[in-house]
Design a protein around this motif. Structure first.
Motif, PDB file in Angstrom:
ATOM      1  N   GLY A 121       0.819  -1.202   0.000  1.00  0.00           N
ATOM      2  CA  GLY A 121       0.000   0.000   0.000  1.00  0.00           C
ATOM      3  C   GLY A 121       0.852   1.251   0.000  1.00  0.00           C
ATOM      4  O   GLY A 121       2.079   1.192  -0.069  1.00  0.00           O
ATOM      5  N   SER A 122       0.179   2.371   0.090  1.00  0.00           N
ATOM      6  CA  SER A 122       0.823   3.682   0.174  1.00  0.00           C
ATOM      7  C   SER A 122       0.170   4.445   1.311  1.00  0.00           C
ATOM      8  O   SER A 122      -1.046   4.373   1.491  1.00  0.00           O
ATOM      9  N   GLU A 123       0.963   5.149   2.054  1.00  0.00           N
ATOM     10  CA  GLU A 123       0.482   5.935   3.186  1.00  0.00           C
ATOM     11  C   GLU A 123       1.127   7.309   3.177  1.00  0.00           C
ATOM     12  O   GLU A 123       2.309   7.446   2.826  1.00  0.00           O
ATOM     13  N   TYR A 124       0.369   8.311   3.562  1.00  0.00           N
ATOM     14  CA  TYR A 124       0.894   9.658   3.680  1.00  0.00           C
ATOM     15  C   TYR A 124       1.890   9.696   4.831  1.00  0.00           C
ATOM     16  O   TYR A 124       1.651   9.119   5.890  1.00  0.00           O
ATOM     17  N   PHE A 125       3.010  10.367   4.634  1.00  0.00           N
ATOM     18  CA  PHE A 125       4.080  10.418   5.629  1.00  0.00           C
ATOM     19  C   PHE A 125       4.248  11.846   6.120  1.00  0.00           C
ATOM     20  O   PHE A 125       4.605  12.729   5.354  1.00  0.00           O
ATOM     21  N   THR A 126       3.955  12.046   7.402  1.00  0.00           N
ATOM     22  CA  THR A 126       4.113  13.377   7.998  1.00  0.00           C
ATOM     23  C   THR A 126       5.154  13.301   9.103  1.00  0.00           C
ATOM     24  O   THR A 126       6.319  13.065   8.830  1.00  0.00           O
ATOM     25  N   ASP A 127       4.719  13.450  10.341  1.00  0.00           N
ATOM     26  CA  ASP A 127       5.644  13.476  11.476  1.00  0.00           C
ATOM     27  C   ASP A 127       5.726  12.160  12.230  1.00  0.00           C
ATOM     28  O   ASP A 127       6.368  12.096  13.276  1.00  0.00           O
ATOM     29  N   SER A 128       5.056  11.136  11.734  1.00  0.00           N
ATOM     30  CA  SER A 128       5.127   9.833  12.389  1.00  0.00           C
ATOM     31  C   SER A 128       5.114   8.734  11.330  1.00  0.00           C
ATOM     32  O   SER A 128       4.655   8.940  10.206  1.00  0.00           O
ATOM     33  N   ILE A 129       5.615   7.588  11.726  1.00  0.00           N
ATOM     34  CA  ILE A 129       5.633   6.446  10.820  1.00  0.00           C
ATOM     35  C   ILE A 129       4.214   5.879  10.773  1.00  0.00           C
ATOM     36  O   ILE A 129       3.616   5.615  11.823  1.00  0.00           O
ATOM     37  N   PRO A 130       3.657   5.714   9.580  1.00  0.00           N
ATOM     38  CA  PRO A 130       2.293   5.186   9.488  1.00  0.00           C
ATOM     39  C   PRO A 130       2.149   3.850  10.220  1.00  0.00           C
ATOM     40  O   PRO A 130       3.027   2.984  10.139  1.00  0.00           O
ATOM     41  N   GLU A 131       1.048   3.686  10.930  1.00  0.00           N
ATOM     42  CA  GLU A 131       0.794   2.477  11.716  1.00  0.00           C
ATOM     43  C   GLU A 131       0.862   1.214  10.861  1.00  0.00           C
ATOM     44  O   GLU A 131       1.341   0.172  11.319  1.00  0.00           O
ATOM     45  N   GLU A 132       0.439   1.287   9.600  1.00  0.00           N
ATOM     46  CA  GLU A 132       0.478   0.122   8.723  1.00  0.00           C
ATOM     47  C   GLU A 132       1.913  -0.370   8.511  1.00  0.00           C
ATOM     48  O   GLU A 132       2.153  -1.575   8.432  1.00  0.00           O
ATOM     49  N   VAL A 133       2.853   0.553   8.449  1.00  0.00           N
ATOM     50  CA  VAL A 133       4.263   0.185   8.269  1.00  0.00           C
ATOM     51  C   VAL A 133       4.816  -0.429   9.551  1.00  0.00           C
ATOM     52  O   VAL A 133       5.498  -1.450   9.517  1.00  0.00           O
ATOM     53  N   VAL A 134       4.491   0.165  10.685  1.00  0.00           N
ATOM     54  CA  VAL A 134       4.936  -0.379  11.974  1.00  0.00           C
ATOM     55  C   VAL A 134       4.382  -1.792  12.157  1.00  0.00           C
ATOM     56  O   VAL A 134       5.108  -2.711  12.560  1.00  0.00           O
ATOM     57  N   GLU A 135       3.103  -1.983  11.833  1.00  0.00           N
ATOM     58  CA  GLU A 135       2.476  -3.307  11.951  1.00  0.00           C
ATOM     59  C   GLU A 135       3.149  -4.315  11.017  1.00  0.00           C
ATOM     60  O   GLU A 135       3.370  -5.467  11.396  1.00  0.00           O
ATOM     61  N   ALA A 136       3.449  -3.901   9.804  1.00  0.00           N
ATOM     62  CA  ALA A 136       4.084  -4.806   8.839  1.00  0.00           C
ATOM     63  C   ALA A 136       5.457  -5.256   9.332  1.00  0.00           C
ATOM     64  O   ALA A 136       5.808  -6.441   9.198  1.00  0.00           O
ATOM     65  N   ILE A 137       6.207  -4.353   9.947  1.00  0.00           N
ATOM     66  CA  ILE A 137       7.520  -4.733  10.496  1.00  0.00           C
ATOM     67  C   ILE A 137       7.334  -5.737  11.619  1.00  0.00           C
ATOM     68  O   ILE A 137       8.039  -6.749  11.707  1.00  0.00           O
ATOM     69  N   GLY A 138       6.352  -5.486  12.478  1.00  0.00           N
ATOM     70  CA  GLY A 138       6.076  -6.437  13.563  1.00  0.00           C
ATOM     71  C   GLY A 138       5.698  -7.809  13.050  1.00  0.00           C
ATOM     72  O   GLY A 138       6.145  -8.828  13.585  1.00  0.00           O
ATOM     73  N   LYS A 139       4.902  -7.866  11.988  1.00  0.00           N
ATOM     74  CA  LYS A 139       4.461  -9.151  11.441  1.00  0.00           C
ATOM     75  C   LYS A 139       5.608  -9.934  10.798  1.00  0.00           C
ATOM     76  O   LYS A 139       5.667 -11.152  10.935  1.00  0.00           O
ATOM     77  N   ILE A 140       6.512  -9.259  10.103  1.00  0.00           N
ATOM     78  CA  ILE A 140       7.597 -10.015   9.464  1.00  0.00           C
ATOM     79  C   ILE A 140       8.637 -10.469  10.488  1.00  0.00           C
ATOM     80  O   ILE A 140       9.355 -11.441  10.248  1.00  0.00           O
ATOM     81  N   ARG A 141       8.691  -9.819  11.623  1.00  0.00           N
ATOM     82  CA  ARG A 141       9.635 -10.224  12.676  1.00  0.00           C
ATOM     83  C   ARG A 141       9.161 -11.447  13.434  1.00  0.00           C
ATOM     84  O   ARG A 141       9.957 -12.206  13.969  1.00  0.00           O
ATOM     85  N   SER A 142       7.839 -11.624  13.544  1.00  0.00           N
ATOM     86  CA  SER A 142       7.301 -12.709  14.384  1.00  0.00           C
ATOM     87  C   SER A 142       7.192 -14.027  13.650  1.00  0.00           C
ATOM     88  O   SER A 142       7.316 -14.148  12.489  1.00  0.00           O
TER      89      SER A 142
END
Length: 123
Positions: free
Chosen positions: A102-123
């Protein structure tokens, strides 16, 4: 001089930019890296939580900057910056049938979808 984690990643990012700042940097007519994309990638690095593993910095042939996290066994996430304040991401979660993108707008924080995706590939 000892660099902190984010300073070291930013240094690697700037080295990548220097190496890939001219046309044909890859020998296959790649575009030079986009300065705005590099600034976005640096902003991402500066706000990365300590719990997030360091990515591999990957120059992309159209001038974008990519970050890649790989945990083996087809567990890969790539995040790309193109200079338009939009993060594009794609992941494989163990098999080609289990992908997210997907694509997410990037402002002053890392989009939650990206943080979740990193968590999923680590587990």
């Amino acid at each position: 001089m000892i660099l902190g984690r984010s300073d070291q990643l930013v240094h690697e990012l700037h080295e990548t930019f220097r190496e890939c700042s001219t046309r044909n940097w890859d020998g296959y007519d790649a575009s030079p890296l986009n300065k705005s994309a590099v600034r976005e990638a640096e902003r991402f690095i500066r706000i990365m939580p300590m719990s997030m593993p360091d990515p591999e910095i990957v120059p992309e042939p159209l001038g974008d900057i990519g970050f890649q996290w790989s945990f083996g066994d087809n567990r890969i996430l790539t995040v790309s910056f193109n200079g338009s304040n939009t993060i594009t991401y794609a992941s494989i979660l163990g098999s080609p049938e289990r992908t997210r993108f997907g694509s997410e707008y990037f402002t002053d924080s890392i989009p939650e979808e990206v943080v979740e995706a990193i968590g999923k590939i680590r587990s």
